[in-house]
Scaffold this motif. Sequence first.
Motif, mmCIF file in Angstrom:
data_model
loop_
_atom_site.group_PDB
_atom_site.id
_atom_site.type_symbol
_atom_site.label_atom_id
_atom_site.label_comp_id
_atom_site.label_asym_id
_atom_site.label_seq_id
_atom_site.Cartn_x
_atom_site.Cartn_y
_atom_site.Cartn_z
ATOM 1 N N THR A 1 0.835 -1.202 0.000
ATOM 2 C CA THR A 1 0.000 0.000 0.000
ATOM 3 C C THR A 1 0.870 1.252 0.000
ATOM 4 O OG1 THR A 1 -1.739 -1.192 1.171
ATOM 5 C CG2 THR A 1 -1.848 1.207 1.241
ATOM 6 N N ARG A 2 1.905 1.276 0.842
ATOM 7 C CA ARG A 2 2.828 2.427 0.868
ATOM 8 C C ARG A 2 3.490 2.624 -0.491
ATOM 9 N NH1 ARG A 2 5.692 0.233 5.477
ATOM 10 N NH2 ARG A 2 4.117 0.289 7.058
ATOM 11 N N LEU A 3 3.961 1.532 -1.086
ATOM 12 C CA LEU A 3 4.627 1.631 -2.380
ATOM 13 C C LEU A 3 3.675 2.106 -3.472
ATOM 14 C CD1 LEU A 3 6.829 -1.591 -2.269
ATOM 15 C CD2 LEU A 3 7.609 0.786 -2.146
ATOM 16 N N LEU A 4 2.446 1.608 -3.475
ATOM 17 C CA LEU A 4 1.471 2.025 -4.483
ATOM 18 C C LEU A 4 1.090 3.495 -4.304
ATOM 19 C CD1 LEU A 4 -0.786 -1.151 -4.618
ATOM 20 C CD2 LEU A 4 0.783 -0.322 -6.389
ATOM 21 N N ARG A 5 0.938 3.946 -3.064
ATOM 22 C CA ARG A 5 0.635 5.364 -2.822
ATOM 23 C C ARG A 5 1.788 6.244 -3.299
ATOM 24 N NH1 ARG A 5 -1.815 4.855 3.208
ATOM 25 N NH2 ARG A 5 -3.911 4.215 2.586
ATOM 26 N N ASP B 1 4.025 5.500 -5.558
ATOM 27 C CA ASP B 1 4.094 5.432 -7.019
ATOM 28 C C ASP B 1 2.991 6.268 -7.647
ATOM 29 O OD1 ASP B 1 5.283 4.422 -9.411
ATOM 30 O OD2 ASP B 1 3.560 3.065 -9.631
ATOM 31 N N ALA B 2 1.781 6.217 -7.111
ATOM 32 C CA ALA B 2 0.659 6.999 -7.642
ATOM 33 C C ALA B 2 0.903 8.493 -7.444
ATOM 34 C CB ALA B 2 -0.640 6.584 -6.962
ATOM 35 N N ALA C 1 3.471 9.784 -9.957
ATOM 36 C CA ALA C 1 2.930 9.812 -11.313
ATOM 37 C C ALA C 1 2.054 11.051 -11.518
ATOM 38 C CB ALA C 1 2.109 8.546 -11.586
ATOM 39 N N ASN C 2 1.488 11.609 -10.434
ATOM 40 C CA ASN C 2 0.636 12.806 -10.512
ATOM 41 C C ASN C 2 1.421 14.075 -10.262
ATOM 42 O OD1 ASN C 2 -1.672 11.303 -10.974
ATOM 43 N ND2 ASN C 2 -2.077 11.031 -8.785
ATOM 44 N N GLY C 3 2.723 13.976 -10.195
ATOM 45 C CA GLY C 3 3.548 15.145 -9.955
ATOM 46 C C GLY C 3 3.615 15.548 -8.494
ATOM 47 N N ILE C 4 3.202 14.670 -7.587
ATOM 48 C CA ILE C 4 3.243 14.958 -6.158
ATOM 49 C C ILE C 4 4.388 14.187 -5.535
ATOM 50 C CG2 ILE C 4 1.975 14.731 -3.977
ATOM 51 C CD1 ILE C 4 -0.603 14.866 -5.631
ATOM 52 N N ASN C 5 5.191 14.908 -4.783
ATOM 53 C CA ASN C 5 6.309 14.287 -4.091
ATOM 54 C C ASN C 5 5.739 13.465 -2.926
ATOM 55 O OD1 ASN C 5 8.462 13.674 -2.438
ATOM 56 N ND2 ASN C 5 9.482 15.658 -2.775
ATOM 57 N N PRO C 6 6.063 12.152 -2.814
ATOM 58 C CA PRO C 6 5.523 11.349 -1.725
ATOM 59 C C PRO C 6 5.864 11.899 -0.363
ATOM 60 C CG PRO C 6 6.777 9.982 -3.281
ATOM 61 C CD PRO C 6 6.930 11.400 -3.693
ATOM 62 N N ALA C 7 6.887 12.760 -0.272
ATOM 63 C CA ALA C 7 7.253 13.335 1.021
ATOM 64 C C ALA C 7 6.317 14.475 1.389
ATOM 65 C CB ALA C 7 8.701 13.823 0.984
ATOM 66 N N GLY C 8 5.418 14.855 0.482
ATOM 67 C CA GLY C 8 4.437 15.859 0.852
ATOM 68 C C GLY C 8 4.413 17.091 -0.026
#
Length: 150
Positions: A129-133, A135-136, A139-146
């Motif tokens: 779930t963490r990896l998919l979030r 990755d998603a 892909a939307n131009g959002i840095n997973p760090a926030g």
Amino acid sequence: MTGGLHLLISTPSALLVDLQDVVSVRAEDESGSFGLLPGHADLLTVLPASVIRWRDRDGAMHYCAQSGGVFSITGGREIRVACRQATVGDDLSRLEAEVQTMRAALSDTGRRSRVEEMRLHANAVRQLTRLLRADAGSANGINPAGGLGL
């Protein structure tokens, strides 16, 4: 050769029973209890933790509590039981109590295994779930760090 059964019960470290001229044997597999007399058809089955009983030529009963194993009869005479651990004795109630202890230990081991399997499965799902979030989000131009990935 005598007219009785030849009974062998062994563990990896010892031959516990090697008796000629046994009159009858009683054991138990997953389908229930069964008895054998000389001349029985060949049979191969798996035994759960249980007590094997046999009657000698003099009519005396003997017992062996075993932790589960493989049981075979060949040629209508040769009975072999191979098990991990076993105790031979003439006190049936003590041996039946030992079998109950073996069954409880096996049940507890199975329960612990299932709990550990569920824990590992839940951890794997969380990680996916963490990896998919992540990755998603990238892909939307959002840095997973926030932040925005600009």
